[in-house]
Write a protein that holds these residues in place. Structure first.
Motif, PDB file in Angstrom:
ATOM      1  N   UNK A   7       1.031  -1.132  -0.062  1.00 53.55           N
ATOM      2  CA  UNK A   7      -0.048  -0.127  -0.028  1.00 53.55           C
ATOM      3  C   UNK A   7       0.984   1.089   0.191  1.00 53.55           C
ATOM      4  N   UNK A   8       0.579   2.034  -0.887  1.00 54.88           N
ATOM      5  CA  UNK A   8       1.437   3.573  -1.083  1.00 54.88           C
ATOM      6  C   UNK A   8       0.449   4.697  -1.422  1.00 54.88           C
ATOM      7  N   UNK A   9       1.069   5.780  -0.952  1.00 57.32           N
ATOM      8  CA  UNK A   9       0.361   6.811  -1.200  1.00 57.32           C
ATOM      9  C   UNK A   9       1.216   7.989  -1.624  1.00 57.32           C
ATOM     10  N   UNK A  10       0.907   9.001  -2.202  1.00 54.24           N
ATOM     11  CA  UNK A  10       1.648  10.254  -2.500  1.00 54.24           C
ATOM     12  C   UNK A  10       0.824  11.459  -2.690  1.00 54.24           C
ATOM     13  N   UNK A  11       1.486  12.698  -2.388  1.00 56.49           N
ATOM     14  CA  UNK A  11       1.039  14.008  -2.328  1.00 56.49           C
ATOM     15  C   UNK A  11       0.930  14.493  -3.760  1.00 56.49           C
ATOM     16  N   UNK A  12      -0.354  15.116  -4.017  1.00 52.81           N
ATOM     17  CA  UNK A  12      -0.586  15.514  -5.439  1.00 52.81           C
ATOM     18  C   UNK A  12      -0.838  17.108  -5.417  1.00 52.81           C
ATOM     19  N   UNK A  13      -0.190  17.866  -6.104  1.00 56.74           N
ATOM     20  CA  UNK A  13      -0.554  19.242  -6.058  1.00 56.74           C
ATOM     21  C   UNK A  13      -1.387  19.650  -7.298  1.00 56.74           C
ATOM     22  N   UNK A  14      -2.150  20.604  -7.136  1.00 56.16           N
ATOM     23  CA  UNK A  14      -3.003  21.031  -8.133  1.00 56.16           C
ATOM     24  C   UNK A  14      -3.349  22.334  -8.131  1.00 56.16           C
ATOM     25  N   UNK A  15      -3.422  23.237  -8.877  1.00 59.15           N
ATOM     26  CA  UNK A  15      -3.774  24.514  -8.699  1.00 59.15           C
ATOM     27  C   UNK A  15      -5.352  24.816  -9.088  1.00 59.15           C
ATOM     28  N   UNK A  16      -6.045  25.529  -8.404  1.00 57.80           N
ATOM     29  CA  UNK A  16      -7.569  25.712  -8.939  1.00 57.80           C
ATOM     30  C   UNK A  16      -7.869  27.078  -8.838  1.00 57.80           C
ATOM     31  N   UNK A  17      -8.886  27.718  -9.391  1.00 60.13           N
ATOM     32  CA  UNK A  17      -9.441  28.961  -9.073  1.00 60.13           C
ATOM     33  C   UNK A  17     -10.890  28.860  -8.480  1.00 60.13           C
ATOM     34  N   UNK A  18     -10.723  29.691  -7.348  1.00 59.46           N
ATOM     35  CA  UNK A  18     -11.930  29.828  -6.361  1.00 59.46           C
ATOM     36  C   UNK A  18     -12.215  31.351  -6.509  1.00 59.46           C
ATOM     37  N   UNK A  19     -13.274  31.536  -6.696  1.00 56.19           N
ATOM     38  CA  UNK A  19     -13.921  32.861  -6.669  1.00 56.19           C
ATOM     39  C   UNK A  19     -12.850  33.901  -7.417  1.00 56.19           C
ATOM     40  N   UNK A  20     -12.304  33.483  -8.622  1.00 53.85           N
ATOM     41  CA  UNK A  20     -11.308  34.437  -9.193  1.00 53.85           C
ATOM     42  C   UNK A  20      -9.862  34.408  -8.723  1.00 53.85           C
ATOM     43  N   UNK A  21      -9.646  33.512  -7.479  1.00 52.12           N
ATOM     44  CA  UNK A  21      -8.378  33.741  -6.860  1.00 52.12           C
ATOM     45  C   UNK A  21      -7.668  32.153  -6.981  1.00 52.12           C
ATOM     46  N   UNK A  22      -6.343  32.436  -7.618  1.00 51.37           N
ATOM     47  CA  UNK A  22      -5.851  30.943  -7.479  1.00 51.37           C
ATOM     48  C   UNK A  22      -5.314  30.376  -6.128  1.00 51.37           C
ATOM     49  N   UNK A  23      -5.635  29.252  -5.929  1.00 48.06           N
ATOM     50  CA  UNK A  23      -5.205  28.467  -4.746  1.00 48.06           C
ATOM     51  C   UNK A  23      -4.664  27.114  -5.119  1.00 48.06           C
ATOM     52  N   UNK A  24      -3.858  26.716  -4.129  1.00 45.90           N
ATOM     53  CA  UNK A  24      -3.149  25.279  -4.160  1.00 45.90           C
ATOM     54  C   UNK A  24      -3.812  24.343  -3.334  1.00 45.90           C
ATOM     55  N   UNK A  25      -4.371  23.164  -4.065  1.00 45.81           N
ATOM     56  CA  UNK A  25      -4.997  22.158  -3.547  1.00 45.81           C
ATOM     57  C   UNK A  25      -4.095  20.754  -3.495  1.00 45.81           C
ATOM     58  N   UNK A  26      -3.826  20.410  -2.237  1.00 42.95           N
ATOM     59  CA  UNK A  26      -2.945  19.328  -1.925  1.00 42.95           C
ATOM     60  C   UNK A  26      -3.941  18.099  -1.747  1.00 42.95           C
ATOM     61  N   UNK A  27      -3.591  17.030  -2.396  1.00 49.35           N
ATOM     62  CA  UNK A  27      -4.246  15.680  -2.299  1.00 49.35           C
ATOM     63  C   UNK A  27      -3.654  14.735  -1.888  1.00 49.35           C
TER      64      UNK A  27
END
Length: 56
Positions: A7-27
């Motif tokens: 069993x393995x996991x990794x951290x994924x980084x994604x940029x999303x826009x919320x209300x016109x502002x760019x945020x970083x989404x970590x999964x």
């Protein structure tokens, strides 16, 4: 319990826009592609994202 040995996991980084502002989404994603946990920040802060996933 034999199946949990690989069993393995990794951290994924994604940029999303919320209300016109760019945020970083970590999964946290396991080896099957299932999302274990997610964390949204305004700045790119890998250390805080990892600390959040360890606390839960």
């Amino acid at each position: 319990m034999r199946g949990f040995r690989h069993w393995r996991w990794h951290l994924d980084e994604l940029y999303v826009k919320i209300n016109g502002e760019t945020h970083c989404l970590w999964r946290a994603v396991d080896h099957e592609g299932e999302i274990l946990e997610s964390y949204v920040t305004k700045t790119r802060d890998k250390k805080a994202a990892l600390a959040s996933s360890r606390r839960r």
